[in-house]
Design a protein around this motif. Structure first.
Motif, PDB file in Angstrom:
ATOM      1  N   CYS A 375      -1.660 -10.715  -0.599  1.00  0.00           N
ATOM      2  CA  CYS A 375      -1.764  -9.865   0.590  1.00  0.00           C
ATOM      3  C   CYS A 375      -1.327  -8.456   0.225  1.00  0.00           C
ATOM      4  CB  CYS A 375      -0.865 -10.388   1.720  1.00  0.00           C
ATOM      5  SG  CYS A 375      -1.452 -11.909   2.476  1.00  0.00           S
ATOM      6  N   GLY A 376      -1.945  -7.470   0.843  1.00  0.00           N
ATOM      7  CA  GLY A 376      -1.632  -6.079   0.564  1.00  0.00           C
ATOM      8  C   GLY A 376      -0.262  -5.680   1.074  1.00  0.00           C
ATOM      9  N   GLY A 377       0.379  -4.754   0.357  1.00  0.00           N
ATOM     10  CA  GLY A 377       1.657  -4.212   0.797  1.00  0.00           C
ATOM     11  C   GLY A 377       1.473  -3.115   1.824  1.00  0.00           C
ATOM     12  N   ASP A 378       2.518  -2.814   2.568  1.00  0.00           N
ATOM     13  CA  ASP A 378       2.506  -1.769   3.606  1.00  0.00           C
ATOM     14  C   ASP A 378       1.440  -2.013   4.664  1.00  0.00           C
ATOM     15  OD1 ASP A 378       4.444  -0.567   2.033  1.00  0.00           O
ATOM     16  OD2 ASP A 378       2.992   0.703   0.995  1.00  0.00           O
ATOM     17  N   ARG A 379       1.123  -3.250   4.906  1.00  0.00           N
ATOM     18  CA  ARG A 379       0.105  -3.618   5.884  1.00  0.00           C
ATOM     19  C   ARG A 379       0.643  -4.749   6.760  1.00  0.00           C
ATOM     20  NH1 ARG A 379      -1.435   0.467   3.977  1.00  0.00           N
ATOM     21  NH2 ARG A 379      -3.537   1.071   3.301  1.00  0.00           N
ATOM     22  N   ASP A 380      -0.174  -5.237   7.658  1.00  0.00           N
ATOM     23  CA  ASP A 380       0.171  -6.288   8.617  1.00  0.00           C
ATOM     24  C   ASP A 380       0.895  -7.459   7.931  1.00  0.00           C
ATOM     25  OD1 ASP A 380       0.245  -8.139  10.605  1.00  0.00           O
ATOM     26  OD2 ASP A 380      -1.900  -8.165  11.015  1.00  0.00           O
ATOM     27  N   LYS A 381       2.184  -7.631   8.248  1.00  0.00           N
ATOM     28  CA  LYS A 381       2.975  -8.684   7.614  1.00  0.00           C
ATOM     29  C   LYS A 381       2.810 -10.036   8.302  1.00  0.00           C
ATOM     30  CE  LYS A 381       6.546  -5.606   5.788  1.00  0.00           C
ATOM     31  NZ  LYS A 381       7.992  -5.352   5.670  1.00  0.00           N
ATOM     32  N   ASN A 404      -2.863  -5.438  -3.444  1.00  0.00           N
ATOM     33  CA  ASN A 404      -2.432  -4.055  -3.666  1.00  0.00           C
ATOM     34  C   ASN A 404      -1.019  -3.955  -3.097  1.00  0.00           C
ATOM     35  OD1 ASN A 404      -4.896  -2.994  -4.745  1.00  0.00           O
ATOM     36  ND2 ASN A 404      -5.750  -3.010  -2.688  1.00  0.00           N
ATOM     37  N   PRO A 405       0.022  -4.143  -3.899  1.00  0.00           N
ATOM     38  CA  PRO A 405       1.383  -4.168  -3.344  1.00  0.00           C
ATOM     39  C   PRO A 405       1.831  -2.821  -2.758  1.00  0.00           C
ATOM     40  CG  PRO A 405       1.429  -4.348  -5.751  1.00  0.00           C
ATOM     41  CD  PRO A 405      -0.001  -4.462  -5.335  1.00  0.00           C
ATOM     42  N   ARG A 406       1.179  -1.739  -3.199  1.00  0.00           N
ATOM     43  CA  ARG A 406       1.528  -0.388  -2.732  1.00  0.00           C
ATOM     44  C   ARG A 406       3.028  -0.139  -2.956  1.00  0.00           C
ATOM     45  NH1 ARG A 406      -2.392  -2.443   0.875  1.00  0.00           N
ATOM     46  NH2 ARG A 406      -4.384  -1.358   0.636  1.00  0.00           N
ATOM     47  N   SER A 407       3.775   0.225  -1.910  1.00  0.00           N
ATOM     48  CA  SER A 407       5.193   0.578  -2.128  1.00  0.00           C
ATOM     49  C   SER A 407       6.125  -0.634  -2.028  1.00  0.00           C
ATOM     50  CB  SER A 407       5.620   1.641  -1.117  1.00  0.00           C
ATOM     51  OG  SER A 407       5.692   1.088   0.184  1.00  0.00           O
ATOM     52  N   GLU A 408       5.592  -1.802  -1.649  1.00  0.00           N
ATOM     53  CA  GLU A 408       6.438  -2.996  -1.501  1.00  0.00           C
ATOM     54  C   GLU A 408       6.624  -3.738  -2.828  1.00  0.00           C
ATOM     55  OE1 GLU A 408       6.374  -5.620   1.986  1.00  0.00           O
ATOM     56  OE2 GLU A 408       4.552  -4.574   2.590  1.00  0.00           O
ATOM     57  N   LYS A 409       7.697  -4.521  -2.895  1.00  0.00           N
ATOM     58  CA  LYS A 409       7.919  -5.363  -4.068  1.00  0.00           C
ATOM     59  C   LYS A 409       6.975  -6.565  -3.986  1.00  0.00           C
ATOM     60  CE  LYS A 409      12.752  -4.247  -4.996  1.00  0.00           C
ATOM     61  NZ  LYS A 409      14.141  -4.775  -5.098  1.00  0.00           N
ATOM     62  N   PRO A 410       6.174  -6.820  -5.037  1.00  0.00           N
ATOM     63  CA  PRO A 410       5.239  -7.955  -5.011  1.00  0.00           C
ATOM     64  C   PRO A 410       5.929  -9.284  -4.692  1.00  0.00           C
ATOM     65  CG  PRO A 410       4.795  -6.566  -6.910  1.00  0.00           C
ATOM     66  CD  PRO A 410       6.061  -6.047  -6.284  1.00  0.00           C
ATOM     67  N   GLU A 460     -13.322  -3.768  -4.658  1.00  0.00           N
ATOM     68  CA  GLU A 460     -12.372  -2.761  -5.138  1.00  0.00           C
ATOM     69  C   GLU A 460     -12.251  -2.806  -6.660  1.00  0.00           C
ATOM     70  OE1 GLU A 460      -9.436  -2.694  -1.199  1.00  0.00           O
ATOM     71  OE2 GLU A 460      -8.714  -3.538  -3.089  1.00  0.00           O
ATOM     72  N   THR A 461     -12.224  -1.652  -7.273  1.00  0.00           N
ATOM     73  CA  THR A 461     -12.140  -1.587  -8.747  1.00  0.00           C
ATOM     74  C   THR A 461     -10.803  -0.982  -9.185  1.00  0.00           C
ATOM     75  OG1 THR A 461     -13.292   0.538  -8.687  1.00  0.00           O
ATOM     76  CG2 THR A 461     -14.634  -1.433  -9.084  1.00  0.00           C
ATOM     77  N   TYR A 462      -9.789  -1.185  -8.364  1.00  0.00           N
ATOM     78  CA  TYR A 462      -8.465  -0.654  -8.666  1.00  0.00           C
ATOM     79  C   TYR A 462      -7.407  -1.571  -8.071  1.00  0.00           C
ATOM     80  CZ  TYR A 462      -8.604   0.689  -3.774  1.00  0.00           C
ATOM     81  OH  TYR A 462      -8.708   0.630  -2.399  1.00  0.00           O
ATOM     82  N   GLN A 463      -6.167  -1.379  -8.539  1.00  0.00           N
ATOM     83  CA  GLN A 463      -5.012  -2.009  -7.909  1.00  0.00           C
ATOM     84  C   GLN A 463      -4.000  -0.907  -7.633  1.00  0.00           C
ATOM     85  OE1 GLN A 463      -3.038  -5.142 -10.149  1.00  0.00           O
ATOM     86  NE2 GLN A 463      -2.530  -6.232  -8.277  1.00  0.00           N
ATOM     87  N   GLU A 464      -3.476  -0.879  -6.404  1.00  0.00           N
ATOM     88  CA  GLU A 464      -2.574   0.193  -5.984  1.00  0.00           C
ATOM     89  C   GLU A 464      -1.126  -0.287  -6.037  1.00  0.00           C
ATOM     90  OE1 GLU A 464      -2.049   3.212  -2.187  1.00  0.00           O
ATOM     91  OE2 GLU A 464      -3.954   2.143  -2.426  1.00  0.00           O
ATOM     92  N   ILE A 465      -0.347   0.324  -6.945  1.00  0.00           N
ATOM     93  CA  ILE A 465       1.052  -0.072  -7.151  1.00  0.00           C
ATOM     94  C   ILE A 465       1.931   1.182  -7.175  1.00  0.00           C
ATOM     95  CG2 ILE A 465       2.672  -1.293  -8.665  1.00  0.00           C
ATOM     96  CD1 ILE A 465       0.189  -2.731  -9.883  1.00  0.00           C
ATOM     97  N   LYS A 466       2.885   1.254  -6.240  1.00  0.00           N
ATOM     98  CA  LYS A 466       3.842   2.362  -6.158  1.00  0.00           C
ATOM     99  C   LYS A 466       3.168   3.735  -6.199  1.00  0.00           C
ATOM    100  CE  LYS A 466       7.712  -0.290  -7.955  1.00  0.00           C
ATOM    101  NZ  LYS A 466       8.709  -0.489  -9.033  1.00  0.00           N
TER     102      LYS A 466
END
Length: 487
Positions: A375-381, A404-410, A460-466
């Motif tokens: 599940c993506g980070g910084d989104r609906d938990k 895409n964990p974004r700013s959250e810890k995976p 998607e052709t990327y992964q978003e981390i921090k």
């Protein structure tokens, strides 16, 4: 270049300070892009308030300011326009600035939780096959006839929408199919656009990090239909109970589609296999390469829309049989060892359930179904444990991993996903936070005839981390690992 008063046509003005007869070169809502004689629209965003950058915009050369609150210190020679909603004003201004481009083609919007990209993209394909010049505004890409551009949002900002619609006018485009997200509706990005028709697919749990309640999410979608003109059509899926809600206050001509209940456009699944679907659409049989119950709804919506836009039934059916699946939507590859790997964008509980139920309805049950999902980070938990429950209940093995964990810890995201797993399914699950290693593990676990589902990221052709985006393509990565197994 345009005169400010012409750009303001149809905008509700509260206060005007200065002249509306000044010339405007360009419009921006990002002060960093402002140049001499530009118009700056101060938008209050979820993170940044554009009103804080009015002085910066003026120093960069802005001669006009659109704002919701007038600044205390007004600069002489600058025109200030106070409005109730800067986003609504921006959308109307953008349409005026680019010459109301949506009025010069037939624009159809597709909204709903799932199916937007598939329906919009396949309609683009179908109308291209029919010989028309066609435009597409989607999550995956923006297409102006034959020219492709990368997409950054499901529904772009109103300036970008009108800029591309203008390009479509210049290219002679006759039809444009556009994804309309709840964010896009709520943020007034589609205000001022002239729609020929709209399609409602379904509504399920998503974006409740943005819309506080499901009712609010539903009502935002409904607002799109409420704003349609009497000349437009509204096509809704009535197997979803929210379908008829969309039609309650619309002035548009009302049409329905369904697989289960009564509707203007009906479909029946005659055959469902990995090679495709055999469907009965309003008493006509058609074979499509698309797979699964959810795609039966998508094909039915495409058929209905094409007919409502004036195409011949026989031609529509022929072209449906030639349509190719959309990137990252039930996109599959089969290795030499007969391992089937499926990549799908399913990132909501309902979408994941649909894909897994489709696979289970096709497979013989002698094979393993190995699901890789996160599940993506910084989104609906709220949806995280639901995704964990569905994946573990409907698969024989599950690898929970990062999306895409974004700013959250995976690891924190994975813990929340695991909370939805029932005790009897604990033995099915493995957790590997590194997505590449998770896909590798799935390929190593798979035996001939087994099925791997890699869900959540699709095209998607990327992964978003921090805050950084790294190259990452599920489809390419699983193909590489399956090839390594063949050596």
């Amino acid at each position: 270049m345009m005169i400010l008063k012409d750009i303001l046509y149809k905008v509700t003005l509260n206060t005007v300070v200065g002249s509306t007869g000044v010339s405007i070169n360009n419009i921006h809502f990002d002060s960093r892009n402002i140049k001499k004689a530009d118009l700056f629209v101060a938008v209050t965003g979820s993170v940044v308030d554009g009103h804080k950058f009015i002085d910066v915009a003026i120093k960069s050369g802005a001669t006009g300011i659109i704002c919701e609150t007038l600044p205390k210190n007004l600069v002489e020679g600058v025109s200030y326009i106070e409005v109730d909603s800067s986003t609504k004003a921006l959308a109307i201004i953008a349409s005026n600035f680019y010459g109301s481009p949506s009025e010069n083609l037939k624009l159809v919007g597709v909204t709903g939780t799932n199916g937007k990209t598939t329906i919009a993209s396949l309609l683009w394909q179908l109308f291209k096959k029919a010989g028309y010049k066609v435009g597409l505004l989607s999550t995956v890409k923006i297409i102006v006839d034959n020219t492709e551009h990368k997409a950054t949002h499901t529904t772009p900002d109103s300036l970008t929408i009108n800029k591309y619609l203008k390009e479509m006018n210049e290219a002679g485009v006759e039809f444009c199919f556009m994804e309309v997200s709840s964010h896009g509706i709520h943020q007034n990005r589609i205000e001022g656009l002239c729609f020929e028709g709209s399609i409602f697919t379904n509504l399920s749990h998503d974006h409740l990090d943005y819309h506080n309640t499901f009712a609010e999410y539903r009502d935002v979608k409904k607002a799109f239909f409420d704003g349609l003109s009497a000349k437009a059509f509204a096509l809704v899926n009535t197997d979803d109970k929210n379908g008829l809600v969309m039609l309650q206050n619309t002035k548009a001509k009302k049409y329905t589609y369904a697989l289960k209940g009564y509707a203007d456009y009906k479909a029946q699944i005659l055959e469902n296999q990995f090679g495709g679907l055999l469907l009965k659409l309003n008493n006509s049989e058609v074979w499509t390469r698309l797979v699964g119950n959810f795609n039966a709804y998508n094909v039915l919506a495409i058929y209905a829309t094409a007919e409502l836009l004036g195409l011949e039934k026989v031609e529509i059916l022929r072209m449906i049989s030639e349509l190719e699946s959309v990137s990252g939507r039930f996109q599959y590859t089969i290795s030499d060892e007969k391992i089937t790997a499926i990549v799908d964008y399913a990132h909501t509980p309902d979408a994941l359930k649909n894909v897994l139920e489709t696979i289970n309805s096709i497979r013989t049950k002698n094979e393993e179904l190995i699901t890789v999902v996160g599940c993506g980070g910084d989104r609906d938990k709220i949806k995280r444990p639901k995704m964990g429950h569905i994946a573990s209940a409907l698969s024989t093995k599950v690898i929970f991993t990062s999306d895409n964990p974004r700013s959250e810890k995976p690891e924190a995201i994975l813990e929340e996903i695991e909370k939805g797993v029932e005790p009897q399914n604990f033995k099915k699950i493995v957790t590997i936070s590194d997505r590449k290693q998770a896909i590798k593990m799935a390929c190593q676990l798979a035996q001939p005839n087994d099925i791997i589902l890699i869900a959540g990221k699709g095209h998607e052709t990327y992964q978003e981390i921090k805050g950084e985006r790294f190259d990452f393509d599920d489809y390419k990565i699983v193909q590489e690992f399956l090839k390594q197994l063949q050596k």
